[in-house]
Motif scaffolding. Structure first.
Motif, PDB file in Angstrom:
ATOM      1  N   VAL A 101     -23.463   3.511  45.053  1.00 57.85           N
ATOM      2  CA  VAL A 101     -24.839   3.296  45.522  1.00 57.85           C
ATOM      3  C   VAL A 101     -25.296   4.472  46.382  1.00 57.85           C
ATOM      4  O   VAL A 101     -24.487   5.155  47.007  1.00 57.85           O
ATOM      5  N   ASP A 102     -26.628   4.685  46.428  1.00 63.44           N
ATOM      6  CA  ASP A 102     -27.155   5.793  47.239  1.00 63.44           C
ATOM      7  C   ASP A 102     -28.454   5.414  47.959  1.00 63.44           C
ATOM      8  O   ASP A 102     -29.192   6.284  48.407  1.00 63.44           O
ATOM      9  N   ASN A 103     -28.744   4.090  48.051  1.00 63.80           N
ATOM     10  CA  ASN A 103     -29.926   3.672  48.797  1.00 63.80           C
ATOM     11  C   ASN A 103     -29.672   2.306  49.427  1.00 63.80           C
ATOM     12  O   ASN A 103     -28.729   1.598  49.051  1.00 63.80           O
ATOM     13  N   VAL A 104     -30.520   1.964  50.395  1.00 62.58           N
ATOM     14  CA  VAL A 104     -30.320   0.755  51.188  1.00 62.58           C
ATOM     15  C   VAL A 104     -30.330  -0.506  50.316  1.00 62.58           C
ATOM     16  O   VAL A 104     -29.465  -1.383  50.447  1.00 62.58           O
ATOM     17  N   GLU A 105     -31.306  -0.600  49.436  1.00 58.54           N
ATOM     18  CA  GLU A 105     -31.426  -1.805  48.607  1.00 58.54           C
ATOM     19  C   GLU A 105     -30.192  -2.016  47.745  1.00 58.54           C
ATOM     20  O   GLU A 105     -29.634  -3.123  47.673  1.00 58.54           O
ATOM     21  N   ASP A 106     -29.724  -0.939  47.099  1.00 55.70           N
ATOM     22  CA  ASP A 106     -28.560  -1.056  46.224  1.00 55.70           C
ATOM     23  C   ASP A 106     -27.289  -1.327  47.023  1.00 55.70           C
ATOM     24  O   ASP A 106     -26.385  -2.035  46.553  1.00 55.70           O
ATOM     25  N   LEU A 107     -27.192  -0.756  48.225  1.00 54.83           N
ATOM     26  CA  LEU A 107     -26.015  -1.001  49.052  1.00 54.83           C
ATOM     27  C   LEU A 107     -25.917  -2.475  49.414  1.00 54.83           C
ATOM     28  O   LEU A 107     -24.852  -3.088  49.289  1.00 54.83           O
ATOM     29  N   ASN A 108     -27.018  -3.053  49.864  1.00 54.22           N
ATOM     30  CA  ASN A 108     -26.992  -4.467  50.245  1.00 54.22           C
ATOM     31  C   ASN A 108     -26.707  -5.369  49.038  1.00 54.22           C
ATOM     32  O   ASN A 108     -25.975  -6.354  49.155  1.00 54.22           O
ATOM     33  N   LYS A 109     -27.244  -5.020  47.889  1.00 57.89           N
ATOM     34  CA  LYS A 109     -26.965  -5.796  46.679  1.00 57.89           C
ATOM     35  C   LYS A 109     -25.490  -5.668  46.291  1.00 57.89           C
ATOM     36  O   LYS A 109     -24.833  -6.667  45.941  1.00 57.89           O
ATOM     37  N   ALA A 110     -24.959  -4.446  46.362  1.00 56.37           N
ATOM     38  CA  ALA A 110     -23.559  -4.224  45.999  1.00 56.37           C
ATOM     39  C   ALA A 110     -22.613  -4.951  46.947  1.00 56.37           C
ATOM     40  O   ALA A 110     -21.575  -5.468  46.525  1.00 56.37           O
ATOM     41  N   LEU A 111     -22.975  -4.982  48.220  1.00 52.72           N
ATOM     42  CA  LEU A 111     -22.154  -5.711  49.183  1.00 52.72           C
ATOM     43  C   LEU A 111     -22.149  -7.205  48.891  1.00 52.72           C
ATOM     44  O   LEU A 111     -21.099  -7.858  48.956  1.00 52.72           O
ATOM     45  N   LEU A 112     -23.307  -7.753  48.557  1.00 49.14           N
ATOM     46  CA  LEU A 112     -23.364  -9.171  48.195  1.00 49.14           C
ATOM     47  C   LEU A 112     -22.470  -9.463  46.994  1.00 49.14           C
ATOM     48  O   LEU A 112     -21.766 -10.482  46.958  1.00 49.14           O
ATOM     49  N   ASP A 113     -22.497  -8.573  46.015  1.00 46.28           N
ATOM     50  CA  ASP A 113     -21.640  -8.748  44.838  1.00 46.28           C
ATOM     51  C   ASP A 113     -20.162  -8.637  45.218  1.00 46.28           C
ATOM     52  O   ASP A 113     -19.332  -9.437  44.763  1.00 46.28           O
ATOM     53  N   ALA A 114     -19.826  -7.642  46.042  1.00 46.14           N
ATOM     54  CA  ALA A 114     -18.426  -7.433  46.435  1.00 46.14           C
ATOM     55  C   ALA A 114     -17.893  -8.586  47.277  1.00 46.14           C
ATOM     56  O   ALA A 114     -16.718  -8.959  47.179  1.00 46.14           O
ATOM     57  N   PHE A 115     -18.774  -9.176  48.110  1.00 44.70           N
ATOM     58  CA  PHE A 115     -18.356 -10.300  48.952  1.00 44.70           C
ATOM     59  C   PHE A 115     -17.981 -11.533  48.121  1.00 44.70           C
ATOM     60  O   PHE A 115     -17.336 -12.447  48.627  1.00 44.70           O
ATOM     61  N   LYS A 116     -18.365 -11.564  46.865  1.00 47.22           N
ATOM     62  CA  LYS A 116     -17.956 -12.670  45.996  1.00 47.22           C
ATOM     63  C   LYS A 116     -16.454 -12.619  45.716  1.00 47.22           C
ATOM     64  O   LYS A 116     -15.838 -13.633  45.392  1.00 47.22           O
ATOM     65  N   PHE A 117     -15.888 -11.419  45.854  1.00 50.32           N
ATOM     66  CA  PHE A 117     -14.475 -11.232  45.562  1.00 50.32           C
ATOM     67  C   PHE A 117     -13.616 -11.149  46.819  1.00 50.32           C
ATOM     68  O   PHE A 117     -12.416 -11.419  46.773  1.00 50.32           O
ATOM     69  N   ASP A 118     -14.222 -10.748  47.946  1.00 48.54           N
ATOM     70  CA  ASP A 118     -13.432 -10.538  49.158  1.00 48.54           C
ATOM     71  C   ASP A 118     -14.343 -10.570  50.374  1.00 48.54           C
ATOM     72  O   ASP A 118     -15.491 -10.098  50.313  1.00 48.54           O
TER      73      ASP A 118
END
Length: 307
Positions: free
Chosen positions: A157-174
């Motif tokens: 990711v390289d922007n705020v919106e994508d970072l927050n979305k990616a974190l939400l996705d990653a938090f599903k696993f850990d």
């Protein structure tokens, strides 16, 4: 041969997010052992009661469980308690390598090169922090669940919106997520076998990075072994791989992953203590270049349990 090894439990499948990959790896290992006359039997912890392995007369175990329950020290702890010899690293080193943040902390403490990073805790994260995090990590980051493998839950990711979305996705696993400064360059891996580095492999993909699709689904991913490095570069890479592996206390076999940036600087990514073992996985590819057939490779790994 079968008399030397006795009754061998080949542990694969399990309950992690990497179950499907583990099933393929384990079946390949099982078939190779049986073809060599070894009394090897499939054990799937999702189905079978692994606490009964000693009572069932198993003499040793070949661990082909990827992800949690297989690479995190859990099964290693059980086998240690049951006094059943097993392949690969011990309880502590397995637990550390499964936790990418702990691995990086140790590497950093002993002066080994690894990308700048931050650890994000799910319950403590505020989305308003995203802008400052991106700035601190040079603008583009890799998002990685701390305790997952096979690139599951990862994103660039390289922007705020994508970072927050990616974190939400990653938090599903850990509940813990690792953010690393993006390294522009080439990806390499060094497989370790019985204390020695096997020939390095360079991976190339048209995807943003070497993700799950590139690893397991794409027919377009390129693998180079020999990897194209000169002798001096190979010595440097192998020295780093050995140092990275031993600093965590790993043993037997495994795989160390690297990036080399556009300035030809090496950065350690992670260690896989139970890498993929299908006949087209990276460790078998490296072993083949070193002169091992797949059957010879699995036999060498199993032989380590006799020590």
């Amino acid at each position: 041969m079968s008399l030397n090894f006795g009754k061998v439990a080949v542990l694969f499948g399990g309950t992690s997010a990497e179950r499907e990959v583990s099933l393929r790896s384990g079946q390949a290992v099982l078939s190779a052992l049986v073809a060599q006359g070894i009394n090897a039997i499939a054990i799937d912890p999702k189905i079978d009661d692994v606490t009964q392995l000693k009572a069932q007369g198993f003499d040793r175990a070949f661990i082909v469980l990827h992800g949690r329950g297989g690479e995190d020290g859990t099964i290693q702890g059980l086998l240690t308690y049951l006094q059943i010899p097993y392949t690969g690293s011990d309880v502590l080193s397995s637990a550390i390598t499964m936790d990418k943040s702990k691995t990086k902390q140790i590497w950093k403490s002993v002066g080994l090169p690894t990308a700048k990073y931050q650890i994000i805790i799910k319950n403590h994260y505020d989305p308003s922090q995203a802008k400052d995090i991106l700035k601190e990590l040079s603008g583009t980051v890799m998002v990685k669940p701390v305790n997952e493998g096979s690139s599951i839950g990862m994103a660039k990711v390289d922007n705020v919106e994508d970072l927050n979305k990616a974190l939400l996705d990653a938090f599903k696993f850990d509940k813990k997520v690792l953010l690393e400064t993006w390294i522009e360059g080439e990806e390499y891996t060094v497989s370790m076998l019985s204390g020695a580095a096997l020939p390095a492999i360079k991976m190339a993909t048209d995807n943003d990075f070497y993700d799950y699709q590139a690893k397991y689904q794409s027919t377009e991913t390129r693998y180079y072994c020999p990897c194209g490095l000169d002798d001096q570069e190979m010595q440097t890479l192998n020295k780093l791989a050995n140092a990275a592996f031993s600093s965590i206390g790993c043993q037997g076999w495994g795989r160390v992953d690297f990036m080399r940036d556009t300035n030809k600087q090496w950065f350690l990514l992670e260690i896989n203590s139970v890498p993929g073992m299908t006949e087209t996985s990276l460790v078998p590819k490296a072993a083949k270049q070193a002169g091992y057939s797949f059957e010879q490779l699995v036999l060498e790994i199993l032989t380590q349990t006799l020590a």
